[in-house]
Design a protein around this motif. Sequence first.
Motif: not given
Length: 227
Positions: A180-196
């Motif tokens: 999409s070109g949007k440079l924003m972190a979604s809730d899902a992006d943040k969740e998987i980051t914390q999980k890993l």
Amino acid sequence: MYTPINQWAEDDRPREKFLLKGKSSLSDSELLAILIGSGSRNESAVQLCQRILFSVDNNLNQLGKLSIQKLTEFKGIGEAKAITIAAALELGRRRRTEDAEELKKITSSKAVFEIMQPIIGELPHEEFWILYLNNSNKVIHKAQLSKGGITGTVVDSRIVFKTAFEQNATSIILTHNHPSGKLMASDADKEITQKLKMAGKQLDIYVLDHIIVTETGYYSFQDEGIF
């Protein structure tokens, strides 16, 4: 009035200009004209290429996204010429990839962007990749973890760390693209980051950053202070 290229002054002919003045002296349309060789009855190869480039706002990245079918809609461009254009642009993309791979040591988020943009920055779907680093922060391996649709992809942490052990990596960097070109972190992006990040801490394999890549820019969790 249309004048064939072979009747132009020698300095104005793309091939002759290439030889006499060097490749950097040619415009994008002149370089494309060398590829296709000839135009149509009503316009030269250069004029035809100027028209093609104008249709994509003179943006070579956008030109590289045109399908063979779309290219052949231009009068004077048959399938063979369309394939020649597409092949040349793909070679350019691969060259950028190889140039980026020479930058092995990760010293900043921009370094990650330079490695991954040629690989995932222009894709129409989302892909999730992992960069595996040694204790000198040099990239020893990179791998596609998953491939999704336009809206998302699936990440399996077991595969992430299995590969890390196989590569003897001491740290990893997460990266995926946003079509999409949007440079924003979604809730899902943040969740998987914390999980890993949590899983890696238990295994002494540290997640250093998560970089979201688009065609023209990037978003670093570390740089933004949300890591």
